[in-house]
Design an enzyme around this catalytic site. Sequence first.
Site, PDB file in Angstrom:
ATOM      1  N   ASN A   6       0.795  -1.237   0.000  1.00 46.05           N
ATOM      2  CA  ASN A   6       0.000   0.000   0.000  1.00 46.05           C
ATOM      3  C   ASN A   6       0.825   1.284   0.000  1.00 46.05           C
ATOM      4  O   ASN A   6       0.327   2.332  -0.405  1.00 46.05           O
ATOM      5  CB  ASN A   6      -0.924   0.027   1.233  1.00 46.05           C
ATOM      6  CG  ASN A   6      -2.072  -0.963   1.109  1.00 46.05           C
ATOM      7  OD1 ASN A   6      -2.772  -0.994   0.101  1.00 46.05           O
ATOM      8  ND2 ASN A   6      -2.250  -1.809   2.121  1.00 46.05           N
ATOM      9  N   MET A  26       3.058   2.802  -1.626  1.00 46.34           N
ATOM     10  CA  MET A  26       3.389   3.640  -2.780  1.00 46.34           C
ATOM     11  C   MET A  26       2.166   3.989  -3.626  1.00 46.34           C
ATOM     12  O   MET A  26       2.297   4.471  -4.745  1.00 46.34           O
ATOM     13  CB  MET A  26       4.481   2.974  -3.622  1.00 46.34           C
ATOM     14  CG  MET A  26       5.751   2.791  -2.812  1.00 46.34           C
ATOM     15  SD  MET A  26       7.158   2.268  -3.771  1.00 46.34           S
ATOM     16  CE  MET A  26       7.737   3.843  -4.397  1.00 46.34           C
ATOM     17  N   ASN A  50      -3.571   0.944 -13.034  1.00 48.41           N
ATOM     18  CA  ASN A  50      -4.075  -0.280 -12.431  1.00 48.41           C
ATOM     19  C   ASN A  50      -5.573  -0.434 -12.713  1.00 48.41           C
ATOM     20  O   ASN A  50      -6.337   0.525 -12.515  1.00 48.41           O
ATOM     21  CB  ASN A  50      -3.855  -0.167 -10.909  1.00 48.41           C
ATOM     22  CG  ASN A  50      -3.897  -1.479 -10.177  1.00 48.41           C
ATOM     23  OD1 ASN A  50      -3.395  -2.483 -10.684  1.00 48.41           O
ATOM     24  ND2 ASN A  50      -4.476  -1.487  -8.996  1.00 48.41           N
ATOM     25  N   GLU A  51      -5.956  -1.591 -13.228  1.00 47.36           N
ATOM     26  CA  GLU A  51      -7.382  -1.995 -13.269  1.00 47.36           C
ATOM     27  C   GLU A  51      -8.320  -1.021 -13.996  1.00 47.36           C
ATOM     28  O   GLU A  51      -9.379  -0.668 -13.481  1.00 47.36           O
ATOM     29  CB  GLU A  51      -7.886  -2.228 -11.839  1.00 47.36           C
ATOM     30  CG  GLU A  51      -7.074  -3.276 -11.106  1.00 47.36           C
ATOM     31  CD  GLU A  51      -7.444  -3.406  -9.623  1.00 47.36           C
ATOM     32  OE1 GLU A  51      -8.404  -2.749  -9.178  1.00 47.36           O
ATOM     33  OE2 GLU A  51      -6.765  -4.166  -8.920  1.00 47.36           O
ATOM     34  N   GLU A  83       0.626 -10.208  -8.439  1.00 48.44           N
ATOM     35  CA  GLU A  83      -0.029 -10.219  -7.114  1.00 48.44           C
ATOM     36  C   GLU A  83      -0.529 -11.622  -6.791  1.00 48.44           C
ATOM     37  O   GLU A  83      -1.662 -11.812  -6.331  1.00 48.44           O
ATOM     38  CB  GLU A  83      -1.207  -9.222  -7.091  1.00 48.44           C
ATOM     39  CG  GLU A  83      -0.810  -7.813  -7.481  1.00 48.44           C
ATOM     40  CD  GLU A  83      -1.922  -6.791  -7.359  1.00 48.44           C
ATOM     41  OE1 GLU A  83      -2.973  -7.097  -6.753  1.00 48.44           O
ATOM     42  OE2 GLU A  83      -1.746  -5.675  -7.874  1.00 48.44           O
ATOM     43  N   TRP A 124       1.189 -11.766  -3.340  1.00 43.94           N
ATOM     44  CA  TRP A 124       0.564 -10.612  -2.688  1.00 43.94           C
ATOM     45  C   TRP A 124       0.584 -10.800  -1.179  1.00 43.94           C
ATOM     46  O   TRP A 124      -0.406 -11.178  -0.550  1.00 43.94           O
ATOM     47  CB  TRP A 124      -0.850 -10.366  -3.217  1.00 43.94           C
ATOM     48  CG  TRP A 124      -1.250  -8.932  -2.979  1.00 43.94           C
ATOM     49  CD1 TRP A 124      -2.272  -8.477  -2.199  1.00 43.94           C
ATOM     50  CD2 TRP A 124      -0.614  -7.776  -3.538  1.00 43.94           C
ATOM     51  NE1 TRP A 124      -2.290  -7.094  -2.234  1.00 43.94           N
ATOM     52  CE2 TRP A 124      -1.285  -6.641  -3.044  1.00 43.94           C
ATOM     53  CE3 TRP A 124       0.478  -7.582  -4.398  1.00 43.94           C
ATOM     54  CZ2 TRP A 124      -0.912  -5.335  -3.386  1.00 43.94           C
ATOM     55  CZ3 TRP A 124       0.846  -6.279  -4.733  1.00 43.94           C
ATOM     56  CH2 TRP A 124       0.152  -5.184  -4.224  1.00 43.94           C
TER      57      TRP A 124
HETATM   58  O1  G3I Z   1      -3.961   2.489   7.057  1.00 44.39           O
HETATM   59  C1  G3I Z   1      -5.325   2.480   7.495  1.00 44.39           C
HETATM   60  C2  G3I Z   1      -5.360   2.449   8.981  1.00 44.39           C
HETATM   61  O2  G3I Z   1      -4.820   3.648   9.484  1.00 44.39           O
HETATM   62  C3  G3I Z   1      -6.813   2.248   9.446  1.00 44.39           C
HETATM   63  O3  G3I Z   1      -6.824   2.081  10.822  1.00 44.39           O
HETATM   64  C4  G3I Z   1      -7.437   1.030   8.804  1.00 44.39           C
HETATM   65  C5  G3I Z   1      -8.892   0.860   9.166  1.00 44.39           C
HETATM   66  O4  G3I Z   1      -9.562   0.075   8.219  1.00 44.39           O
HETATM   67  O5  G3I Z   1      -7.340   1.160   7.410  1.00 44.39           O
HETATM   68  C6  G3I Z   1      -6.010   1.242   6.973  1.00 44.39           C
HETATM   69  O6  G3I Z   1      -5.942   1.312   5.569  1.00 44.39           O
HETATM   70  C7  G3I Z   1      -6.323   0.172   4.850  1.00 44.39           C
HETATM   71  C8  G3I Z   1      -5.097  -0.371   4.134  1.00 44.39           C
HETATM   72  O7  G3I Z   1      -5.478  -1.429   3.286  1.00 44.39           O
HETATM   73  C9  G3I Z   1      -4.005  -0.849   5.084  1.00 44.39           C
HETATM   74  O8  G3I Z   1      -4.463  -1.938   5.812  1.00 44.39           O
HETATM   75  C10 G3I Z   1      -7.376   0.594   3.858  1.00 44.39           C
HETATM   76  O9  G3I Z   1      -8.558   0.946   4.527  1.00 44.39           O
HETATM   77  C11 G3I Z   1      -7.671  -0.527   2.891  1.00 44.39           C
HETATM   78  O10 G3I Z   1      -8.499  -0.026   1.845  1.00 44.39           O
HETATM   79  C12 G3I Z   1      -6.367  -1.023   2.279  1.00 44.39           C
HETATM   80  O11 G3I Z   1      -6.663  -2.090   1.428  1.00 44.39           O
HETATM   81  C13 G3I Z   1      -5.707  -2.391   0.456  1.00 44.39           C
HETATM   82  C14 G3I Z   1      -6.382  -2.337  -0.918  1.00 44.39           C
HETATM   83  O12 G3I Z   1      -5.501  -2.792  -1.915  1.00 44.39           O
HETATM   84  C15 G3I Z   1      -6.806  -0.918  -1.293  1.00 44.39           C
HETATM   85  O13 G3I Z   1      -5.690  -0.073  -1.432  1.00 44.39           O
HETATM   86  C16 G3I Z   1      -5.154  -3.783   0.737  1.00 44.39           C
HETATM   87  O14 G3I Z   1      -4.386  -3.743   1.935  1.00 44.39           O
HETATM   88  C17 G3I Z   1      -4.278  -4.232  -0.409  1.00 44.39           C
HETATM   89  O15 G3I Z   1      -3.872  -5.580  -0.219  1.00 44.39           O
HETATM   90  C18 G3I Z   1      -5.072  -4.131  -1.714  1.00 44.39           C
HETATM   91  O16 G3I Z   1      -4.203  -4.480  -2.766  1.00 44.39           O
HETATM   92  C19 G3I Z   1      -4.794  -4.558  -4.065  1.00 44.39           C
HETATM   93  C20 G3I Z   1      -3.786  -4.057  -5.071  1.00 44.39           C
HETATM   94  O17 G3I Z   1      -3.294  -2.786  -4.691  1.00 44.39           O
HETATM   95  C21 G3I Z   1      -4.381  -4.027  -6.474  1.00 44.39           C
HETATM   96  N1  G3I Z   1      -4.933  -5.298  -6.823  1.00 44.39           N
HETATM   97  C22 G3I Z   1      -5.845  -5.902  -5.853  1.00 44.39           C
HETATM   98  C23 G3I Z   1      -5.159  -5.985  -4.490  1.00 44.39           C
HETATM   99  C24 G3I Z   1      -5.906  -6.800  -3.478  1.00 44.39           C
HETATM  100  O18 G3I Z   1      -7.160  -6.250  -3.219  1.00 44.39           O
END
Ligand code: G3I
Length: 358
Positions: free
Chosen positions: A74, A76, A162-163, A273, A321
């Site tokens: 996440n 970057m 992306n996507e 991923e 991933w």
């Molecule tokens: O950092 C905040 C934290 O401060 C807060 O307390 C918490 C509460 O929910 O949220 C945290 O942020 C979350 C972050 O992951 C870190 O855990 C975001 O809400 C959440 O939306 C985020 O989800 C990520 C998602 O992409 C959206 O960016 C996933 O970790 C990550 O694995 C996922 O990765 C994606 C790829 O980038 C693109 N392809 C699909 C892939 C899997 O879904």
Amino acid sequence: MKRIFFYIAVFTGILFTSCRPEIYEFPVMPSVADSTLKTSPFPIGGALGMYDLKNNENYRILVANEFKSITAENAMKMGSISKGRGQYFWDDADYFVDFGVKNNLRVHGHTLIWYKQSATATPSWVLNFTGTKDDWKQLMKEYITAVMTRYKGKVKSWDVVNEAFKDDGTYRSTSEDIWAKNIGSPEYIYWAFQCAREADPDALLFYNDYGHEYSVAKRTAIANMVADMKAKNIPIDGIGMQMHTDIDRSVFVDIKNAIDAMVKTGLLIHISELEVYVNKANVAGAVFTDELAKKQATHYRMISKYMKDVPVAQRYGITTWGVYDNAKASPPEWPLLFDTQMKRKPAYYGVIEGYNMN
Ligand code: G3I
């Protein structure tokens, strides 16, 4: 006599496996037990989370010892870095990139432009921005230039967009994709790649998406876009095939065909991923049995073999991933190469066997 028993055993084995085509029984090769993923003929890596990277020394050691390539899960993304126009939060991305550079790991940037309206993907100030098409193009250019300039020479490659496609092969709608709404598709995609090339001419530029293995329409659309980009001299170097998949998807047919189709674009191929789920049905009390571990190892083995089968000049490698299975996943899931204790799983050995297969 012994020989006859041997042939009967082999014949029975062939019959058995041909009835269950998705499971190959391989012996673990003696060399594999002492091997690491560093022996791979193409880079194998993982997506890293900042919490483990900063707080877990065993994690850092494992990543440095096993992987040749890293992606930030996440840290970057635009939502993580961009805090307002011209305002950036670099701490996590810097930490991640420095870790990669110090440990001689290839650093892959993920992701510059993503339609997704989540806090990490696209910051709220961008979602609320108003302006003309040119204003939006300028905003995009400023962001791409700032990030790629900062990491020039350190980040080898980027998922630039992306996507951008739906599973039916059409571009995402203007109500779903803020970039499509304000700049248009495919114009915003092409613009992003042009800005990226200008910002760091040495970086390799990828289009990253999911679903190639289950949507022929989508992968065809991606291949058509690549052909159009080439015809219009829009720079693009590689295709990221995310591959969040599961043991019920045919690795021998669907995944193989998807890779073959993308190889035909002539671009670099990054399985970017990779996850192989074993509890796709989300059963609350599911258990990771030996049988599931074996099926999962087969998927990893074959995907590794298929990457080895990609022409050398087009092999960009495999990124999982994550690094190790999450003990707290709910419903439970075990999609990765290392278990909840960060120990090697059958899937891990499957990958090594795969790239050693002929
Ligand atoms: O950092 C905040 C934290 O401060 C807060 O307390 C918490 C509460 O929910 O949220 C945290 O942020 C979350 C972050 O992951 C870190 O855990 C975001 O809400 C959440 O939306 C985020 O989800 C990520 C998602 O992409 C959206 O960016 C996933 O970790 C990550 O694995 C996922 O990765 C994606 C790829 O980038 C693109 N392809 C699909 C892939 C899997 O879904």
